[in-house]
Design a protein around this motif. Structure first.
Motif, PDB file in Angstrom:
ATOM      1  N   ASP A  11       0.837  -1.205   0.000  1.00  0.00           N
ATOM      2  CA  ASP A  11       0.000   0.000   0.000  1.00  0.00           C
ATOM      3  C   ASP A  11       0.872   1.255   0.000  1.00  0.00           C
ATOM      4  O   ASP A  11       0.648   2.192  -0.774  1.00  0.00           O
ATOM      5  CB  ASP A  11      -0.912  -0.011   1.218  1.00  0.00           C
ATOM      6  CG  ASP A  11      -2.152   0.843   1.032  1.00  0.00           C
ATOM      7  OD1 ASP A  11      -2.387   1.314  -0.098  1.00  0.00           O
ATOM      8  OD2 ASP A  11      -2.891   1.035   2.004  1.00  0.00           O
TER       9      ASP A  11
ATOM     10  N   ASP B 282      -3.807  -1.328 -10.000  1.00  0.00           N
ATOM     11  CA  ASP B 282      -4.957  -2.238 -10.018  1.00  0.00           C
ATOM     12  C   ASP B 282      -4.581  -3.603  -9.456  1.00  0.00           C
ATOM     13  O   ASP B 282      -5.352  -4.215  -8.709  1.00  0.00           O
ATOM     14  CB  ASP B 282      -5.495  -2.395 -11.448  1.00  0.00           C
ATOM     15  CG  ASP B 282      -6.184  -1.146 -11.952  1.00  0.00           C
ATOM     16  OD1 ASP B 282      -6.605  -0.321 -11.107  1.00  0.00           O
ATOM     17  OD2 ASP B 282      -6.302  -0.983 -13.180  1.00  0.00           O
ATOM     18  N   TRP B 283      -3.396  -4.088  -9.818  1.00  0.00           N
ATOM     19  CA  TRP B 283      -2.933  -5.374  -9.301  1.00  0.00           C
ATOM     20  C   TRP B 283      -2.756  -5.295  -7.788  1.00  0.00           C
ATOM     21  O   TRP B 283      -3.110  -6.229  -7.064  1.00  0.00           O
ATOM     22  CB  TRP B 283      -1.604  -5.751  -9.957  1.00  0.00           C
ATOM     23  CG  TRP B 283      -0.999  -7.017  -9.418  1.00  0.00           C
ATOM     24  CD1 TRP B 283      -1.288  -8.293  -9.787  1.00  0.00           C
ATOM     25  CD2 TRP B 283      -0.005  -7.113  -8.382  1.00  0.00           C
ATOM     26  NE1 TRP B 283      -0.538  -9.180  -9.050  1.00  0.00           N
ATOM     27  CE2 TRP B 283       0.257  -8.492  -8.192  1.00  0.00           C
ATOM     28  CE3 TRP B 283       0.685  -6.172  -7.615  1.00  0.00           C
ATOM     29  CZ2 TRP B 283       1.187  -8.941  -7.259  1.00  0.00           C
ATOM     30  CZ3 TRP B 283       1.612  -6.627  -6.697  1.00  0.00           C
ATOM     31  CH2 TRP B 283       1.850  -7.994  -6.511  1.00  0.00           C
TER      32      TRP B 283
ATOM     33  N   SER C 218      -4.342  -3.295  -5.706  1.00  0.00           N
ATOM     34  CA  SER C 218      -5.663  -3.234  -5.084  1.00  0.00           C
ATOM     35  C   SER C 218      -6.298  -4.620  -5.013  1.00  0.00           C
ATOM     36  O   SER C 218      -6.862  -5.013  -3.973  1.00  0.00           O
ATOM     37  CB  SER C 218      -6.561  -2.284  -5.874  1.00  0.00           C
ATOM     38  OG  SER C 218      -7.842  -2.213  -5.299  1.00  0.00           O
ATOM     39  N   LYS C 219      -6.192  -5.376  -6.081  1.00  0.00           N
ATOM     40  CA  LYS C 219      -6.732  -6.736  -6.112  1.00  0.00           C
ATOM     41  C   LYS C 219      -6.009  -7.625  -5.106  1.00  0.00           C
ATOM     42  O   LYS C 219      -6.634  -8.413  -4.389  1.00  0.00           O
ATOM     43  CB  LYS C 219      -6.600  -7.313  -7.521  1.00  0.00           C
ATOM     44  CG  LYS C 219      -7.116  -8.730  -7.663  1.00  0.00           C
ATOM     45  CD  LYS C 219      -6.931  -9.248  -9.078  1.00  0.00           C
ATOM     46  CE  LYS C 219      -7.380 -10.692  -9.202  1.00  0.00           C
ATOM     47  NZ  LYS C 219      -7.166 -11.222 -10.575  1.00  0.00           N
ATOM     48  N   SER C 220      -4.695  -7.501  -5.054  1.00  0.00           N
ATOM     49  CA  SER C 220      -3.904  -8.310  -4.123  1.00  0.00           C
ATOM     50  C   SER C 220      -4.261  -7.972  -2.677  1.00  0.00           C
ATOM     51  O   SER C 220      -4.347  -8.862  -1.821  1.00  0.00           O
ATOM     52  CB  SER C 220      -2.400  -8.088  -4.356  1.00  0.00           C
ATOM     53  OG  SER C 220      -2.018  -8.522  -5.643  1.00  0.00           O
ATOM     54  N   ARG C 221      -4.461  -6.679  -2.401  1.00  0.00           N
ATOM     55  CA  ARG C 221      -4.838  -6.270  -1.049  1.00  0.00           C
ATOM     56  C   ARG C 221      -6.156  -6.915  -0.640  1.00  0.00           C
ATOM     57  O   ARG C 221      -6.285  -7.443   0.466  1.00  0.00           O
ATOM     58  CB  ARG C 221      -4.955  -4.741  -0.952  1.00  0.00           C
ATOM     59  CG  ARG C 221      -3.648  -4.008  -0.766  1.00  0.00           C
ATOM     60  CD  ARG C 221      -3.894  -2.589  -0.280  1.00  0.00           C
ATOM     61  NE  ARG C 221      -4.764  -1.820  -1.157  1.00  0.00           N
ATOM     62  CZ  ARG C 221      -4.355  -1.087  -2.182  1.00  0.00           C
ATOM     63  NH1 ARG C 221      -3.064  -1.021  -2.463  1.00  0.00           N
ATOM     64  NH2 ARG C 221      -5.202  -0.419  -2.912  1.00  0.00           N
ATOM     65  N   ARG C 222      -7.151  -6.853  -1.521  1.00  0.00           N
ATOM     66  CA  ARG C 222      -8.465  -7.423  -1.194  1.00  0.00           C
ATOM     67  C   ARG C 222      -8.357  -8.932  -0.980  1.00  0.00           C
ATOM     68  O   ARG C 222      -8.924  -9.483  -0.021  1.00  0.00           O
ATOM     69  CB  ARG C 222      -9.471  -7.118  -2.305  1.00  0.00           C
ATOM     70  CG  ARG C 222      -9.873  -5.660  -2.406  1.00  0.00           C
ATOM     71  CD  ARG C 222     -11.104  -5.497  -3.275  1.00  0.00           C
ATOM     72  NE  ARG C 222     -10.876  -5.986  -4.628  1.00  0.00           N
ATOM     73  CZ  ARG C 222     -10.404  -5.234  -5.625  1.00  0.00           C
ATOM     74  NH1 ARG C 222     -10.111  -3.956  -5.402  1.00  0.00           N
ATOM     75  NH2 ARG C 222     -10.230  -5.730  -6.830  1.00  0.00           N
ATOM     76  N   ASN C 223      -7.626  -9.599  -1.855  1.00  0.00           N
ATOM     77  CA  ASN C 223      -7.485 -11.051  -1.780  1.00  0.00           C
ATOM     78  C   ASN C 223      -6.784 -11.478  -0.498  1.00  0.00           C
ATOM     79  O   ASN C 223      -7.270 -12.331   0.258  1.00  0.00           O
ATOM     80  CB  ASN C 223      -6.708 -11.548  -3.001  1.00  0.00           C
ATOM     81  CG  ASN C 223      -6.538 -13.056  -3.013  1.00  0.00           C
ATOM     82  OD1 ASN C 223      -7.268 -13.780  -2.356  1.00  0.00           O
ATOM     83  ND2 ASN C 223      -5.566 -13.531  -3.756  1.00  0.00           N
TER      84      ASN C 223
ATOM     85  N   GLU D 140      -0.102 -15.036  -4.396  1.00  0.00           N
ATOM     86  CA  GLU D 140       0.232 -15.017  -5.819  1.00  0.00           C
ATOM     87  C   GLU D 140       1.254 -13.900  -6.053  1.00  0.00           C
ATOM     88  O   GLU D 140       0.961 -12.730  -5.829  1.00  0.00           O
ATOM     89  CB  GLU D 140      -1.022 -14.778  -6.656  1.00  0.00           C
ATOM     90  CG  GLU D 140      -2.068 -15.887  -6.524  1.00  0.00           C
ATOM     91  CD  GLU D 140      -3.297 -15.628  -7.382  1.00  0.00           C
ATOM     92  OE1 GLU D 140      -3.271 -14.647  -8.170  1.00  0.00           O
ATOM     93  OE2 GLU D 140      -4.262 -16.392  -7.268  1.00  0.00           O
TER      94      GLU D 140
ATOM     95  N   GLN E  97     -13.339   4.680   2.751  1.00  0.00           N
ATOM     96  CA  GLN E  97     -12.612   4.405   1.512  1.00  0.00           C
ATOM     97  C   GLN E  97     -12.189   5.697   0.819  1.00  0.00           C
ATOM     98  O   GLN E  97     -11.072   5.808   0.288  1.00  0.00           O
ATOM     99  CB  GLN E  97     -13.486   3.572   0.565  1.00  0.00           C
ATOM    100  CG  GLN E  97     -12.785   3.156  -0.726  1.00  0.00           C
ATOM    101  CD  GLN E  97     -11.581   2.294  -0.471  1.00  0.00           C
ATOM    102  OE1 GLN E  97     -11.652   1.291   0.230  1.00  0.00           O
ATOM    103  NE2 GLN E  97     -10.428   2.686  -1.022  1.00  0.00           N
TER     104      GLN E  97
ATOM    105  N   ASN F 122       6.633  -2.872  -4.904  1.00  0.00           N
ATOM    106  CA  ASN F 122       6.099  -4.197  -4.608  1.00  0.00           C
ATOM    107  C   ASN F 122       7.012  -4.919  -3.616  1.00  0.00           C
ATOM    108  O   ASN F 122       8.195  -5.110  -3.887  1.00  0.00           O
ATOM    109  CB  ASN F 122       6.000  -5.022  -5.903  1.00  0.00           C
ATOM    110  CG  ASN F 122       5.280  -6.340  -5.700  1.00  0.00           C
ATOM    111  OD1 ASN F 122       4.374  -6.447  -4.876  1.00  0.00           O
ATOM    112  ND2 ASN F 122       5.676  -7.347  -6.464  1.00  0.00           N
TER     113      ASN F 122
END
Length: 309
Positions: free
Chosen positions: A56, A72-73, A75-80, A174, A234, A276
């Motif tokens: 983040d 975007d990747w 954000s998706k990784s954070r949610r997952n 992942e 948010q 990252n």
């Protein structure tokens, strides 16, 4: 009068629930089996929590210079990962509650079977006595007696066996390696979140304090899962990330300038920034974070420049 006489005649005795459990062979064996699994799971939770924080922060600080698709990747990784992280935490919490519950139930069952003729009371050492594991309890120590009774309790044995057999959720990560954001190049990479926490700690703390203050009025709504509060939270978090992006732009200019000077003195060349974290795949190129951090911390011009941001 007869009942009073019997109570007065009963031999005083005591027990401490924690000491009973520690004396129980059944609980000792169960703890020896489960403790490493708990520790491994807690370690994994800590690793993922740290990685999410680094992701983040790193992507936020890169701002508009983040590689295409990376926000975007991220954000998706954070949610997952947050979902997996919460599931594992809930599982660990439930298991701890279950262990406590089956022990309490078993202790309640066995107490009447061993206390005949005794005035058996729970004792709770506190203060210095507890610190040095000395007993201030009156009467006979019934901890070993209760522990032996627990070890023979069939219902407890079955309950612990069921808890041990439960399947634990795992955290699947992942990974993906990204190109570094070039400063003086990209052959070498620097973990931006690590660098920022080491060299821009005061500025980051100020941004975090601003966010916490703004989120304060939303606490009750968030606890109650209120949709409006969640949406506002948010929005505030997005604003926090945007401010970090502006800060990051200013920092990157100073870092690039300092690296140019340091390169002439033997510092690393072709350095880029990575948002990252290593656990999630890091970035392409040789990592020189520790070296760059040490060189920048010793560069007086760089330190003076960052103080004004």
């Amino acid at each position: 009068m007869l009942l009073i006489s019997l109570v007065l005649a009963a031999t005083p005795a005591y027990y401490l629930p924690n000491d009973v459990a520690a004396s129980s062979k059944l609980f000792t064996e169960t703890s020896a089996e489960m403790a490493p699994r708990f520790e491994e799971a807690q370690s994994r939770v800590g690793q993922v929590s740290q990685a999410l924080e680094q992701l983040d922060l790193g992507v936020s600080l890169l701002g508009s210079k983040a590689p295409e698709g990376m926000p975007d990747w991220a954000s998706k990784s954070r949610r997952n990962l947050t979902g997996q992280y919460l599931r594992l935490q809930r599982h660990l919490g439930r298991m701890q509650d279950d262990y406590s519950g089956v022990f309490g139930d078993a202790l309640t069952r066995v107490l009447p079977t061993v206390s005949a003729g005794y005035d058996l009371k729970e004792c709770g050492n506190t203060g210095v006595m507890a610190q040095f594991k000395r007993s201030s309890c009156a009467g006979e120590n019934f901890n070993p007696v209760l522990a032996a009774a627990l070890d023979k309790d069939a219902a407890l044995q079955a309950a612990l066996a069921e808890i041990r057999s439960l399947e634990w959720p795992t955290i699947t990560i992942e990974t993906r390696s990204w190109a570094a954001t070039p400063l003086t190049g990209s052959a070498h990479t620097v973990q931006l979140s690590v660098l920022a926490k080491a060299l821009f700690a005061d500025q980051l703390a100020q941004r975090e304090a601003e966010l916490e203050e703004a989120m304060g009025p939303l606490t009750e709504g968030l606890e109650n899962k209120d949709a409006a509060a969640i949406a506002e939270a948010q929005k505030l978090k997005d604003g926090w990330r945007a401010k970090l992006g502006k800060d990051g732009e200013a920092w990157q200019l100073l870092i690039a300038e300092a690296l140019g000077r340091l390169e002439k003195k033997g510092g690393p060349a072709q350095v880029g920034l990575c948002g990252n974290p290593v656990l999630l795949g890091g970035c392409e190129g040789e990592d020189v974070t520790a070296n760059v951090q040490e060189l920048l911390a010793a560069d007086k011009k760089f330190v003076r420049g960052t103080a004004g941001i």
